[in-house]
Design a protein around this motif. Structure first.
Motif, PDB file in Angstrom:
ATOM      1  N   PHE A  25      41.765 -35.135 -43.874  1.00  0.00           N
ATOM      2  CA  PHE A  25      41.327 -34.534 -42.619  1.00  0.00           C
ATOM      3  C   PHE A  25      42.577 -34.328 -41.780  1.00  0.00           C
ATOM      4  CE2 PHE A  25      39.483 -35.040 -38.243  1.00  0.00           C
ATOM      5  CZ  PHE A  25      38.672 -33.922 -38.272  1.00  0.00           C
ATOM      6  N   PHE A  26      42.967 -33.062 -41.601  1.00  0.00           N
ATOM      7  CA  PHE A  26      44.217 -32.729 -40.927  1.00  0.00           C
ATOM      8  C   PHE A  26      43.979 -31.739 -39.783  1.00  0.00           C
ATOM      9  CE2 PHE A  26      45.070 -33.335 -45.517  1.00  0.00           C
ATOM     10  CZ  PHE A  26      45.786 -34.521 -45.447  1.00  0.00           C
ATOM     11  N   PRO A  27      43.237 -32.135 -38.756  1.00  0.00           N
ATOM     12  CA  PRO A  27      42.891 -31.185 -37.701  1.00  0.00           C
ATOM     13  C   PRO A  27      44.071 -30.716 -36.854  1.00  0.00           C
ATOM     14  CG  PRO A  27      42.253 -33.385 -37.053  1.00  0.00           C
ATOM     15  CD  PRO A  27      42.696 -33.465 -38.487  1.00  0.00           C
ATOM     16  N   VAL A  37      36.362 -29.975 -35.505  1.00  0.00           N
ATOM     17  CA  VAL A  37      36.477 -30.655 -34.213  1.00  0.00           C
ATOM     18  C   VAL A  37      35.785 -29.818 -33.137  1.00  0.00           C
ATOM     19  CG1 VAL A  37      38.085 -31.483 -32.444  1.00  0.00           C
ATOM     20  CG2 VAL A  37      38.593 -31.852 -34.877  1.00  0.00           C
ATOM     21  N   VAL A  38      36.004 -28.509 -33.155  1.00  0.00           N
ATOM     22  CA  VAL A  38      35.348 -27.615 -32.195  1.00  0.00           C
ATOM     23  C   VAL A  38      33.833 -27.716 -32.340  1.00  0.00           C
ATOM     24  CG1 VAL A  38      34.975 -25.196 -31.548  1.00  0.00           C
ATOM     25  CG2 VAL A  38      37.294 -26.019 -32.027  1.00  0.00           C
ATOM     26  N   GLU A  39      33.342 -27.687 -33.573  1.00  0.00           N
ATOM     27  CA  GLU A  39      31.897 -27.782 -33.799  1.00  0.00           C
ATOM     28  C   GLU A  39      31.337 -29.099 -33.263  1.00  0.00           C
ATOM     29  OE1 GLU A  39      31.692 -27.100 -38.006  1.00  0.00           O
ATOM     30  OE2 GLU A  39      31.653 -24.924 -37.752  1.00  0.00           O
ATOM     31  N   LYS A  40      32.056 -30.184 -33.461  1.00  0.00           N
ATOM     32  CA  LYS A  40      31.619 -31.486 -32.943  1.00  0.00           C
ATOM     33  C   LYS A  40      31.619 -31.477 -31.417  1.00  0.00           C
ATOM     34  CE  LYS A  40      30.625 -35.905 -33.203  1.00  0.00           C
ATOM     35  NZ  LYS A  40      29.332 -36.360 -33.686  1.00  0.00           N
ATOM     36  N   LEU A  41      32.665 -30.929 -30.818  1.00  0.00           N
ATOM     37  CA  LEU A  41      32.741 -30.860 -29.359  1.00  0.00           C
ATOM     38  C   LEU A  41      31.583 -30.056 -28.781  1.00  0.00           C
ATOM     39  CD1 LEU A  41      36.543 -30.218 -28.800  1.00  0.00           C
ATOM     40  CD2 LEU A  41      35.275 -32.247 -28.078  1.00  0.00           C
ATOM     41  N   ARG A  42      31.212 -28.985 -29.452  1.00  0.00           N
ATOM     42  CA  ARG A  42      30.164 -28.102 -28.931  1.00  0.00           C
ATOM     43  C   ARG A  42      28.798 -28.772 -28.860  1.00  0.00           C
ATOM     44  NH1 ARG A  42      32.033 -22.214 -31.270  1.00  0.00           N
ATOM     45  NH2 ARG A  42      33.478 -21.817 -29.562  1.00  0.00           N
ATOM     46  N   MET A  52      47.100 -16.394 -25.601  1.00  0.00           N
ATOM     47  CA  MET A  52      47.955 -15.984 -24.490  1.00  0.00           C
ATOM     48  C   MET A  52      49.214 -15.265 -24.983  1.00  0.00           C
ATOM     49  SD  MET A  52      45.980 -17.159 -22.170  1.00  0.00           S
ATOM     50  CE  MET A  52      46.885 -17.075 -20.657  1.00  0.00           C
ATOM     51  N   GLN A  53      49.154 -14.672 -26.147  1.00  0.00           N
ATOM     52  CA  GLN A  53      50.236 -13.941 -26.807  1.00  0.00           C
ATOM     53  C   GLN A  53      51.271 -14.859 -27.446  1.00  0.00           C
ATOM     54  OE1 GLN A  53      49.938 -10.717 -27.341  1.00  0.00           O
ATOM     55  NE2 GLN A  53      48.123 -10.611 -26.066  1.00  0.00           N
ATOM     56  N   ASP A  54      51.857 -15.773 -26.678  1.00  0.00           N
ATOM     57  CA  ASP A  54      52.888 -16.645 -27.247  1.00  0.00           C
ATOM     58  C   ASP A  54      52.419 -18.090 -27.407  1.00  0.00           C
ATOM     59  OD1 ASP A  54      52.806 -17.184 -24.534  1.00  0.00           O
ATOM     60  OD2 ASP A  54      54.972 -17.459 -24.354  1.00  0.00           O
ATOM     61  N   HIS A  55      51.179 -18.367 -27.002  1.00  0.00           N
ATOM     62  CA  HIS A  55      50.604 -19.697 -27.166  1.00  0.00           C
ATOM     63  C   HIS A  55      49.087 -19.615 -27.019  1.00  0.00           C
ATOM     64  CE1 HIS A  55      50.922 -19.435 -22.766  1.00  0.00           C
ATOM     65  NE2 HIS A  55      49.926 -20.301 -22.732  1.00  0.00           N
ATOM     66  N   TRP A  56      48.426 -20.708 -27.328  1.00  0.00           N
ATOM     67  CA  TRP A  56      46.971 -20.806 -27.189  1.00  0.00           C
ATOM     68  C   TRP A  56      46.631 -21.715 -26.026  1.00  0.00           C
ATOM     69  CZ3 TRP A  56      43.476 -18.078 -29.980  1.00  0.00           C
ATOM     70  CH2 TRP A  56      43.955 -17.421 -31.106  1.00  0.00           C
ATOM     71  N   HIS A  57      45.560 -21.377 -25.335  1.00  0.00           N
ATOM     72  CA  HIS A  57      45.042 -22.204 -24.244  1.00  0.00           C
ATOM     73  C   HIS A  57      43.614 -22.593 -24.632  1.00  0.00           C
ATOM     74  CE1 HIS A  57      44.611 -23.575 -20.068  1.00  0.00           C
ATOM     75  NE2 HIS A  57      43.338 -23.267 -20.270  1.00  0.00           N
ATOM     76  N   VAL A  58      43.328 -23.891 -24.621  1.00  0.00           N
ATOM     77  CA  VAL A  58      42.001 -24.395 -24.978  1.00  0.00           C
ATOM     78  C   VAL A  58      41.450 -25.188 -23.801  1.00  0.00           C
ATOM     79  CG1 VAL A  58      40.676 -25.852 -26.565  1.00  0.00           C
ATOM     80  CG2 VAL A  58      42.621 -24.523 -27.425  1.00  0.00           C
ATOM     81  N   ASP A  59      40.235 -24.838 -23.378  1.00  0.00           N
ATOM     82  CA  ASP A  59      39.525 -25.554 -22.317  1.00  0.00           C
ATOM     83  C   ASP A  59      38.275 -26.191 -22.903  1.00  0.00           C
ATOM     84  OD1 ASP A  59      41.196 -24.868 -20.173  1.00  0.00           O
ATOM     85  OD2 ASP A  59      40.128 -22.991 -19.827  1.00  0.00           O
ATOM     86  N   VAL A  60      38.032 -27.424 -22.533  1.00  0.00           N
ATOM     87  CA  VAL A  60      36.817 -28.134 -22.922  1.00  0.00           C
ATOM     88  C   VAL A  60      36.169 -28.608 -21.628  1.00  0.00           C
ATOM     89  CG1 VAL A  60      35.857 -30.066 -24.210  1.00  0.00           C
ATOM     90  CG2 VAL A  60      37.899 -28.903 -25.069  1.00  0.00           C
ATOM     91  N   SER A  61      34.925 -28.188 -21.402  1.00  0.00           N
ATOM     92  CA  SER A  61      34.260 -28.564 -20.157  1.00  0.00           C
ATOM     93  C   SER A  61      32.838 -29.036 -20.427  1.00  0.00           C
ATOM     94  CB  SER A  61      34.253 -27.392 -19.175  1.00  0.00           C
ATOM     95  OG  SER A  61      33.648 -26.263 -19.757  1.00  0.00           O
ATOM     96  N   LEU A  81      46.638 -27.713 -32.971  1.00  0.00           N
ATOM     97  CA  LEU A  81      47.157 -28.779 -32.115  1.00  0.00           C
ATOM     98  C   LEU A  81      46.571 -28.689 -30.708  1.00  0.00           C
ATOM     99  CD1 LEU A  81      48.914 -31.233 -31.710  1.00  0.00           C
ATOM    100  CD2 LEU A  81      50.865 -29.706 -31.320  1.00  0.00           C
ATOM    101  N   ALA A  82      46.452 -27.488 -30.167  1.00  0.00           N
ATOM    102  CA  ALA A  82      45.859 -27.320 -28.837  1.00  0.00           C
ATOM    103  C   ALA A  82      44.411 -27.812 -28.825  1.00  0.00           C
ATOM    104  CB  ALA A  82      45.935 -25.855 -28.401  1.00  0.00           C
ATOM    105  N   ILE A  83      43.667 -27.535 -29.890  1.00  0.00           N
ATOM    106  CA  ILE A  83      42.283 -28.004 -29.994  1.00  0.00           C
ATOM    107  C   ILE A  83      42.250 -29.531 -29.986  1.00  0.00           C
ATOM    108  CG2 ILE A  83      40.306 -28.191 -31.568  1.00  0.00           C
ATOM    109  CD1 ILE A  83      40.965 -25.243 -32.416  1.00  0.00           C
ATOM    110  N   CYS A  84      43.093 -30.150 -30.790  1.00  0.00           N
ATOM    111  CA  CYS A  84      43.108 -31.614 -30.880  1.00  0.00           C
ATOM    112  C   CYS A  84      43.458 -32.265 -29.551  1.00  0.00           C
ATOM    113  CB  CYS A  84      44.096 -32.064 -31.953  1.00  0.00           C
ATOM    114  SG  CYS A  84      43.530 -31.738 -33.630  1.00  0.00           S
ATOM    115  N   LEU A  85      44.462 -31.751 -28.885  1.00  0.00           N
ATOM    116  CA  LEU A  85      44.893 -32.351 -27.619  1.00  0.00           C
ATOM    117  C   LEU A  85      43.833 -32.188 -26.531  1.00  0.00           C
ATOM    118  CD1 LEU A  85      48.661 -31.334 -27.664  1.00  0.00           C
ATOM    119  CD2 LEU A  85      47.654 -33.563 -28.241  1.00  0.00           C
ATOM    120  N   ALA A  86      43.203 -31.018 -26.457  1.00  0.00           N
ATOM    121  CA  ALA A  86      42.134 -30.809 -25.474  1.00  0.00           C
ATOM    122  C   ALA A  86      40.930 -31.690 -25.801  1.00  0.00           C
ATOM    123  CB  ALA A  86      41.734 -29.336 -25.433  1.00  0.00           C
TER     124      ALA A  86
END
Length: 96
Positions: A25-27, A37-42, A52-61, A81-86
């Protein structure tokens, strides 16, 4: 925090609710695992991802938008990595 085994295990335990991680498991590096991980969060959160062109922005609310609950956010060149950190921030785990 950098990608790798320590981060993957932290996500598995704190976000996915797994006690033991016996299967690969290497998320933090594999998009297929990050999507799990996204499916679990949802189940409990809204998850938004923005290119964002040069990076990804992930929001979890919080799904209950009336509560004004903001849970986690991350930006990184790597979407997994952005998904995991958020996700970790959303469940209350502070990472460096």
């Amino acid at each position: 925090m950098k990608t790798g085994h320590e981060l993957d295990v932290l996500v598995a335990r704190k976000v996915m609710g797994l006690k033991d991680v016996w299967h690969p498991f290497f998320p933090s590096t594999e998009i297929a695992d990050a999507w799990k991980v996204v499916e679990k969060l949802r189940e409990n959160y809204e998850v938004d991802m923005f290119d964002m062109q040069d990076h990804w922005h992930v929001d979890v609310s919080d799904k209950d938008w009336m509560s004004g609950g903001w849970s986690g956010s991350s930006e990184n060149e790597s979407l997994p990595l952005a998904i995991c950190l958020a996700a970790l921030e959303a469940v209350g785990v502070e990472v460096e």
